[in-house]
Design an enzyme around this catalytic site. Sequence first.
Site, PDB file in Angstrom:
ATOM      1  N   TYR A  97       0.839  -1.200   0.000  1.00  0.00           N
ATOM      2  CA  TYR A  97       0.000   0.000   0.000  1.00  0.00           C
ATOM      3  C   TYR A  97       0.873   1.249   0.000  1.00  0.00           C
ATOM      4  CZ  TYR A  97      -4.800   1.530   0.298  1.00  0.00           C
ATOM      5  OH  TYR A  97      -6.044   2.010  -0.017  1.00  0.00           O
ATOM      6  N   ASP A 212     -12.165   0.646   9.744  1.00  0.00           N
ATOM      7  CA  ASP A 212     -13.172   0.732   8.694  1.00  0.00           C
ATOM      8  C   ASP A 212     -13.535  -0.689   8.285  1.00  0.00           C
ATOM      9  OD1 ASP A 212     -11.138  -0.106   6.960  1.00  0.00           O
ATOM     10  OD2 ASP A 212     -10.890   1.844   6.007  1.00  0.00           O
ATOM     11  N   CYS A 213     -14.394  -0.828   7.272  1.00  0.00           N
ATOM     12  CA  CYS A 213     -14.938  -2.161   6.968  1.00  0.00           C
ATOM     13  C   CYS A 213     -13.864  -3.154   6.549  1.00  0.00           C
ATOM     14  CB  CYS A 213     -16.042  -2.054   5.927  1.00  0.00           C
ATOM     15  SG  CYS A 213     -15.543  -1.494   4.277  1.00  0.00           S
ATOM     16  N   SER A 214     -13.009  -2.756   5.614  1.00  0.00           N
ATOM     17  CA  SER A 214     -11.975  -3.683   5.157  1.00  0.00           C
ATOM     18  C   SER A 214     -10.836  -3.787   6.163  1.00  0.00           C
ATOM     19  CB  SER A 214     -11.446  -3.261   3.784  1.00  0.00           C
ATOM     20  OG  SER A 214     -10.980  -1.926   3.800  1.00  0.00           O
ATOM     21  N   ASP A 231      -7.931  -3.455   0.972  1.00  0.00           N
ATOM     22  CA  ASP A 231      -9.194  -2.858   0.557  1.00  0.00           C
ATOM     23  C   ASP A 231     -10.205  -3.918   0.122  1.00  0.00           C
ATOM     24  OD1 ASP A 231      -8.270  -0.296   1.063  1.00  0.00           O
ATOM     25  OD2 ASP A 231      -7.594   0.038  -0.994  1.00  0.00           O
ATOM     26  N   ALA A 232     -11.490  -3.559   0.201  1.00  0.00           N
ATOM     27  CA  ALA A 232     -12.557  -4.525  -0.027  1.00  0.00           C
ATOM     28  C   ALA A 232     -12.506  -5.144  -1.418  1.00  0.00           C
ATOM     29  CB  ALA A 232     -13.916  -3.858   0.211  1.00  0.00           C
ATOM     30  N   HIS A 264     -18.098  -1.978   0.054  1.00  0.00           N
ATOM     31  CA  HIS A 264     -18.254  -2.380   1.454  1.00  0.00           C
ATOM     32  C   HIS A 264     -18.031  -3.874   1.575  1.00  0.00           C
ATOM     33  CE1 HIS A 264     -19.498  -1.821   5.593  1.00  0.00           C
ATOM     34  NE2 HIS A 264     -20.397  -2.780   5.489  1.00  0.00           N
ATOM     35  N   HIS A 285     -19.785  -6.274  10.763  1.00  0.00           N
ATOM     36  CA  HIS A 285     -19.083  -5.296   9.923  1.00  0.00           C
ATOM     37  C   HIS A 285     -18.893  -3.975  10.647  1.00  0.00           C
ATOM     38  CE1 HIS A 285     -22.932  -3.127   8.255  1.00  0.00           C
ATOM     39  NE2 HIS A 285     -23.198  -3.677   9.423  1.00  0.00           N
TER      40      HIS A 285
END
Length: 320
Positions: A97, A212-214, A231-232, A264, A285
């Site tokens: 990343y 966050d979600c991911s 990432d998702a 998401h 989640h």
Amino acid sequence: MPAPDLSVQASTAIGVAATVLWTNPDAPREIDAPILAADPDPRAWAAGLDTPARRDLNDRILTQLLAGEPVEVLEEHRDWLRVVAPWQPSDRDERGYPGWVPRAHVSVAAAPAEREAVVTVEETRLEPAPGARGLVSAALSYATILPVLDDAEGRVRVATPGGGSAFLDASACVVRQTGHAHPVDTRAVLAAARSFVGLSYLWGGMSAFGLDCSGLVHISFRALGRIVPRDAHDQADASVRVPLADARPGDLLFFARPGKSIHHVGFAAGTPQGTPPAEGPYLLHAPGTGKEVCEEAMNADRRATLVDLAGRLADSGDAP
């Protein structure tokens, strides 16, 4: 802590408890001072952000980096370094990343060891060893990983970035072999994710100070010895895709609007007995800014945007 000498040909790593990977050096705001300090306080920073300030992070931060996490320095700009983080795979850069981090938060990496200690509680403090330098007395987040030097009498001595060492309470971590493939089953990954229920959502969050979600997906797997994308949409690409009817608890559920990319992700969490079929599997989640990590029935919008293939990153097992 002093800025590292980057002319030395040595690997580099995050030398503070946790930091943020920014989109560019001009992205931080005055309110972000606690996370920019030479000795950053990620918990105080997150606590000081109200909902509008959290929403304003979307184009500013990319992810978080934890103590000891390796980074490769690509570029220097005043007090900033552009780096890639190989433990967070991304389609943005095949090396890891990419983003910007304060120079003072990067140090010479600790020498690798045959074993590593992984923090398995939400937060724990290092106890400095005699003559310690570098990362000392830091409040480490869940999923922080540091090389093990030795362990005895309820303490684990770990090597810290910058060439020092410190002690972790043995009850706050697990010790495992470094570099081995660690099988991950659904029971363990769901238990890891469930431990964060109640934690506030934070865009770019990838620590016990906010998720966050991911980030919830990534950190749950990392602590168990499996590095998955950050990432998702990358998590979807890396997973084995299975029909929703075949999804088991611990598999990933993805969400996207028609013609759009995945926005998401969460864990399939099973369907409690007596739940109406229309509600589908429960979702574990991090829903979004202003909300907390939760386990809940999917609302109408979630059901309407649910992608028809789940993702499997865990190896085996059935979870309740």
